[in-house]
Design an enzyme around this catalytic site. Sequence first.
Site: not given
Length: 536
Positions: A355-356, A436
């Site tokens: 994830t970012v 994240m």
Amino acid sequence: MNFDSMYYPYASRRNAVYSKNGMVATSQPLAAEAGIEMIRKGGNAVDAAIATAAALTVVEPTSNGIGSDAFAIVWVDGKIHGLNASGYAPQNISIDKLKAEGYEEVPTFGKVPVTVPGTPAAWAELSERFGVLPFEDLFEPAIRYAEDGFPLSPTLAFHWESAFKKFKEIFKDEIFENWFKTFAPEGRAPKAGEMWKSPGHARGLREIATSKAKSFYSGNLANEINQFFKEHDGYLTKEDLETYQPQWVDPIKVNYRGYDVWEIPPNGQGIIALMALNILKGYEFTEKDSVDTYHKQIEAIKLAFTDGLEYITQQDHMDVSVEQLLSDAYADERRELIGDKALDPTPGEPQRGGTVYLSTADGDGNMVSFIQSNYMGFGSGVVIPNTGIAMQNRGHTFQLDEQHVNALKPGKQTYHTIIPGFLTKDDQAVGPFGVMGGFMQPQGHVQVIMNTIDFALNPQASLDAPRWQWMKDKVVHVDPLFPEHLAQALQRRGHVIKRSLYHSEFGRGQIIWRDPETGVLCGGTEPRTDGHIAVL
């Protein structure tokens, strides 16, 4: 020069960053600069968030892509808004079909775990409602990076190499061939400092930019996605794409020591962070680095997470309400279970009724907390030829048990790990925050919020602090810098402590806080990745 870009034998310190007219914090320097470029052009925090997010699909494909899902919390003109851009399971997939094909669970890779991507629609929706710059302008930096190339940053190269080694061993089917053509065209992963170009990715982004994302859902790109899945007997169709629409939602909150902590409601797991904070606000914490503080944090997360895994799915499929899970009475009940020793958590019974992440802020007080993700690294391993579109594997979290609350159903949203956070006080924005990293995310939210509120750490120190992650049962992983004496003390309390070799397991966060009196912004960025803060 010959050196190891991941070898750092000496302690390093990053200071908190201050600015007044604009700030973008994210995990990759070029993406942060793409966002601040929009503010320099007269755009706002929303324009900056979209440009940063688009650039991240190019400069950090190991964590996200055009085929991702996204969530956002937006503060504009003194009001808070939530956007859920998570996709649905295809209409022609079902538990019966998968079981007939021999599946006992949803696989991690391939055509099966692919759900409708929501990210391109999120970009268009945010721009339409709150943006001020032309939509096409927001993609100029991302397209430039893809066409002209960019040098890989160290953490990016590390994860790219890890993925390549893994995929080379397990990706044997024809459906994965285009992953190697797109991300390893020379038969290897690119290295840190090496220039990387992706002309297909530039083409995909340009199609989205010029059509305001319509190409992805009903035009050329939709046709190419449909054709690819048809050729490989997949489940996703153009009809699934055409009917997709992101949802504006009301963020949910708890009050923690005078601050309102906001998350997106289920199907996201942000409610887990809120449930844990609800439990923890019943204690007084005077010392951060004490065994009692860590013990209570871990126990609260265990209880909240166990409930979350039992009850969270698409909200209209849940057996209990958000209000019930966040009630003070239920928090009191769960808190009573916490003693001096680690417990084996079980779900409670509330009364029923890879994830970012990025943060942006502009000089007018607008702020965005935005997150997008392929779920696991590069996602499903399915890449649409000549488009740069790596499809997510979000459907892997569905269950094939028809009695489970998160059972796979056509057109259903699954339990979602990605969660943007936001903090306010006295109805004024403090700012966006996020960490994240899969199931680490609510645990990271709890830790950085407590670092901020309970222990008065600045944004950078809040992110720098050693982290822990509850895994299952009594097993807790601690990061490489976690104090040894505290790890040993937690072990004596019954926790099974395992020290990790790599920092990246513990999430990658960003924080921007705003002084309500002066408007001055203060930001922190994650030391566990190639984090960067761009300012104006």
